[in-house]
Design a protein around this motif. Structure first.
Motif, PDB file in Angstrom:
ATOM      1  N   ALA A 142      -3.795   0.017  -3.772  1.00 27.47           N
ATOM      2  CA  ALA A 142      -3.484  -0.640  -5.036  1.00 27.47           C
ATOM      3  C   ALA A 142      -4.421  -0.219  -6.155  1.00 27.47           C
ATOM      4  O   ALA A 142      -4.106  -0.396  -7.340  1.00 27.47           O
ATOM      5  CB  ALA A 142      -3.532  -2.159  -4.863  1.00 27.47           C
ATOM      6  N   ASP A 143      -5.572   0.351  -5.800  1.00 30.89           N
ATOM      7  CA  ASP A 143      -6.514   0.821  -6.821  1.00 30.89           C
ATOM      8  C   ASP A 143      -6.080   2.139  -7.442  1.00 30.89           C
ATOM      9  O   ASP A 143      -6.717   2.616  -8.381  1.00 30.89           O
ATOM     10  CB  ASP A 143      -7.910   0.982  -6.215  1.00 30.89           C
ATOM     11  CG  ASP A 143      -8.525  -0.349  -5.829  1.00 30.89           C
ATOM     12  OD1 ASP A 143      -8.088  -1.381  -6.368  1.00 30.89           O
ATOM     13  OD2 ASP A 143      -9.436  -0.355  -4.985  1.00 30.89           O
TER      14      ASP A 143
ATOM     15  N   THR B  44     -13.279   1.816 -11.108  1.00 34.77           N
ATOM     16  CA  THR B  44     -13.749   0.508 -10.662  1.00 34.77           C
ATOM     17  C   THR B  44     -15.245   0.515 -10.404  1.00 34.77           C
ATOM     18  O   THR B  44     -15.959  -0.429 -10.771  1.00 34.77           O
ATOM     19  CB  THR B  44     -13.005   0.085  -9.381  1.00 34.77           C
ATOM     20  OG1 THR B  44     -11.595   0.069  -9.632  1.00 34.77           O
ATOM     21  CG2 THR B  44     -13.447  -1.302  -8.927  1.00 34.77           C
TER      22      THR B  44
ATOM     23  N   PRO C 291      -2.894   3.195  -9.178  1.00 34.36           N
ATOM     24  CA  PRO C 291      -1.563   2.816  -9.666  1.00 34.36           C
ATOM     25  C   PRO C 291      -0.597   3.996  -9.642  1.00 34.36           C
ATOM     26  O   PRO C 291      -1.011   5.158  -9.782  1.00 34.36           O
ATOM     27  CB  PRO C 291      -1.831   2.349 -11.104  1.00 34.36           C
ATOM     28  CG  PRO C 291      -3.282   1.996 -11.131  1.00 34.36           C
ATOM     29  CD  PRO C 291      -3.940   2.945 -10.177  1.00 34.36           C
ATOM     30  N   ALA C 292       0.675   3.692  -9.499  1.00 36.55           N
ATOM     31  CA  ALA C 292       1.691   4.745  -9.398  1.00 36.55           C
ATOM     32  C   ALA C 292       1.702   5.635 -10.630  1.00 36.55           C
ATOM     33  O   ALA C 292       1.884   6.856 -10.519  1.00 36.55           O
ATOM     34  CB  ALA C 292       3.069   4.119  -9.183  1.00 36.55           C
ATOM     35  N   ASP C 293       1.486   5.061 -11.823  1.00 33.27           N
ATOM     36  CA  ASP C 293       1.509   5.887 -13.026  1.00 33.27           C
ATOM     37  C   ASP C 293       0.297   6.820 -13.081  1.00 33.27           C
ATOM     38  O   ASP C 293       0.390   7.947 -13.572  1.00 33.27           O
ATOM     39  CB  ASP C 293       1.585   5.023 -14.279  1.00 33.27           C
ATOM     40  CG  ASP C 293       0.393   4.097 -14.445  1.00 33.27           C
ATOM     41  OD1 ASP C 293      -0.200   3.690 -13.426  1.00 33.27           O
ATOM     42  OD2 ASP C 293       0.064   3.755 -15.591  1.00 33.27           O
ATOM     43  N   VAL C 294      -0.841   6.371 -12.559  1.00 30.07           N
ATOM     44  CA  VAL C 294      -2.026   7.229 -12.504  1.00 30.07           C
ATOM     45  C   VAL C 294      -1.803   8.365 -11.515  1.00 30.07           C
ATOM     46  O   VAL C 294      -2.111   9.537 -11.799  1.00 30.07           O
ATOM     47  CB  VAL C 294      -3.269   6.415 -12.119  1.00 30.07           C
ATOM     48  CG1 VAL C 294      -4.466   7.331 -11.862  1.00 30.07           C
ATOM     49  CG2 VAL C 294      -3.605   5.413 -13.216  1.00 30.07           C
TER      50      VAL C 294
ATOM     51  N   ILE D 206       2.815   3.932  -2.467  1.00 28.07           N
ATOM     52  CA  ILE D 206       2.876   4.437  -3.835  1.00 28.07           C
ATOM     53  C   ILE D 206       4.065   5.385  -3.960  1.00 28.07           C
ATOM     54  O   ILE D 206       4.064   6.473  -3.366  1.00 28.07           O
ATOM     55  CB  ILE D 206       1.586   5.192  -4.213  1.00 28.07           C
ATOM     56  CG1 ILE D 206       0.366   4.301  -4.018  1.00 28.07           C
ATOM     57  CG2 ILE D 206       1.658   5.703  -5.648  1.00 28.07           C
ATOM     58  CD1 ILE D 206      -0.949   5.028  -4.205  1.00 28.07           C
TER      59      ILE D 206
ATOM     60  N   GLN E 236      -7.530   8.570  -4.364  1.00 27.35           N
ATOM     61  CA  GLN E 236      -7.761   7.129  -4.477  1.00 27.35           C
ATOM     62  C   GLN E 236      -9.248   6.811  -4.441  1.00 27.35           C
ATOM     63  O   GLN E 236      -9.754   6.029  -5.256  1.00 27.35           O
ATOM     64  CB  GLN E 236      -7.032   6.398  -3.348  1.00 27.35           C
ATOM     65  CG  GLN E 236      -7.261   4.902  -3.309  1.00 27.35           C
ATOM     66  CD  GLN E 236      -8.348   4.516  -2.308  1.00 27.35           C
ATOM     67  OE1 GLN E 236      -8.498   5.122  -1.259  1.00 27.35           O
ATOM     68  NE2 GLN E 236      -9.122   3.517  -2.643  1.00 27.35           N
TER      69      GLN E 236
ATOM     70  N   GLN F 106       0.817  -1.210   0.000  1.00 28.84           N
ATOM     71  CA  GLN F 106       0.000   0.000   0.000  1.00 28.84           C
ATOM     72  C   GLN F 106       0.857   1.269   0.000  1.00 28.84           C
ATOM     73  O   GLN F 106       0.426   2.336   0.443  1.00 28.84           O
ATOM     74  CB  GLN F 106      -0.966   0.011   1.166  1.00 28.84           C
ATOM     75  CG  GLN F 106      -0.353   0.139   2.537  1.00 28.84           C
ATOM     76  CD  GLN F 106      -1.421   0.116   3.610  1.00 28.84           C
ATOM     77  OE1 GLN F 106      -2.090  -0.891   3.810  1.00 28.84           O
ATOM     78  NE2 GLN F 106      -1.593   1.234   4.299  1.00 28.84           N
TER      79      GLN F 106
END
Length: 340
Positions: free
Chosen positions: A285-286, A152, A288-291, A125, A144, A123
């Protein structure tokens, strides 16, 4: 993290933290000297630079949170800072900027109202930004929850219409900016007519005043109904929100600002024919690091607005921050920065 005496005896390093020993009023938020958390394998210890203050932490302090919460507890469901210690194979390095949120943080184990926090690596990022900590500290849980709800929960697409019920909340304001950046048309509600300007500032196309029912207002604008609705007010208005959505559209239940989490005498037939009802309560995790990196870039470029209500400095101001959150007098996110 430990240091040794001349005699070779290990001494546990100490830190300052806000601790709720037992549920109560603002006075239950006590600043104490406590041991720096010992990091377990698979976990990451973070030196906290800033953290957001949230409604859920108010309920934890008052003893109205989930039954899984135990005391004494260091609250704080989110935080940003730098890696202090991590497994060598984690891909994280000391000094790296990171964010963390949710996953039992501040509830089943100690959270971010402290100089250090230790959390599971899953968890965490990582990110890189030149934005100040008071801005970044407002983002993790807010982005998030909003991002997870829109993706989602609702599978929102460019060109679609979205209703946000509870639009002047921090998640509601964040969801509006993210949805507009995605290319959606946004309708959003507030109970106070004098706060519609806040919604327009967040990019909302159609601010609506919520007097307990909004379905008729929505249908006047969108006769067939909206494609998607994000429910943040809760079960007390869910039936009305369901009536705002077109056939084969979706309602995502994410929050309960009104405090009602269940519906007496619920029947599935209260859901209009062909309307889908989902929920969202995700984890780090929902996002993402790139988001998260793209969101940080959008904030830095001015394309995404961060609804920060007030920046508080030091653990001594946590009581004031929670008081402001509980009173609701200053809309937007309250952030506490731990100055070096």
């Amino acid at each position: 993290m430990s240091q040794s005496t001349a005699a070779g005896d290990a001494v546990q390093a100490m830190m300052r933290a806000v601790v709720v020993t037992r549920p109560g009023g603002l006075g239950a938020l006590e600043i104490k000297e406590v041991p720096v958390p010992v990091r377990e394998r698979g976990w990451v210890r973070i030196r906290v630079k800033a953290f957001g203050v949230n409604e859920s932490e108010v309920t934890t302090r008052k003893g109205e949170s989930d039954p899984e919460v135990t005391y004494p507890r260091v609250p704080g469901i989110e935080g940003v800072g730098v890696v202090d210690e991590a497994d060598e194979d984690s891909g994280l390095r000391p000094g790296q900027q990171v964010a963390t949120m949710m996953g039992g943080m501040g509830r089943t184990y100690d959270g971010a109202y402290a100089q250090y926090v230790s959390v599971p690596a899953a968890q965490v990022i990582p990110f890189e930004t030149g934005l100040p900590w008071d801005v970044v500290g407002a983002l993790p849980e807010m982005f998030q929850t909003a991002y997870g709800s829109l993706t989602t929960g609702l599978d929102l697409r460019a060109g679609q219409t979205l209703l946000i019920r509870g639009g002047t909340s921090t998640v509601g304001l964040s969801a509006a900016t993210l949805a507009k950046d995605l290319g959606a048309t946004v309708l959003s509600t507030t109970r106070s007519p004098d706060r519609t300007g806040e919604l327009r500032d967040a990019g909302v196309d159609h601010p609506l005043t919520d007097n307990g029912t909004v379905a008729d207002q929505v249908r006047e604008l969108m006769p067939d109904g909206v494609d998607a609705a994000l429910e943040l007010v809760g079960c007390s208005v869910l039936a009305d929100t369901l009536r705002t959505v077109r056939r084969h559209g979706t309602v995502c239940f994410t929050g309960a600002l009104a405090g009602q989490w269940s519906i007496n005498d619920f029947t599935p037939f209260m859901i209009p024919v062909g309307v889908r009802l989902t929920s969202y309560a995700g984890e780090a995790a929902d996002l993402p690091a790139d988001v998260f990196a793209r969101q940080l870039e959008a904030v830095a470029e001015g394309r995404l607005r961060v609804p920060v209500a007030k920046v508080h400095h030091g653990l001594e101001q946590v009581q004031d921050a929670q008081d402001d959150v509980e009173s609701g007098t200053a809309p937007g996110k309250h952030v506490v920065v731990l100055d070096d």
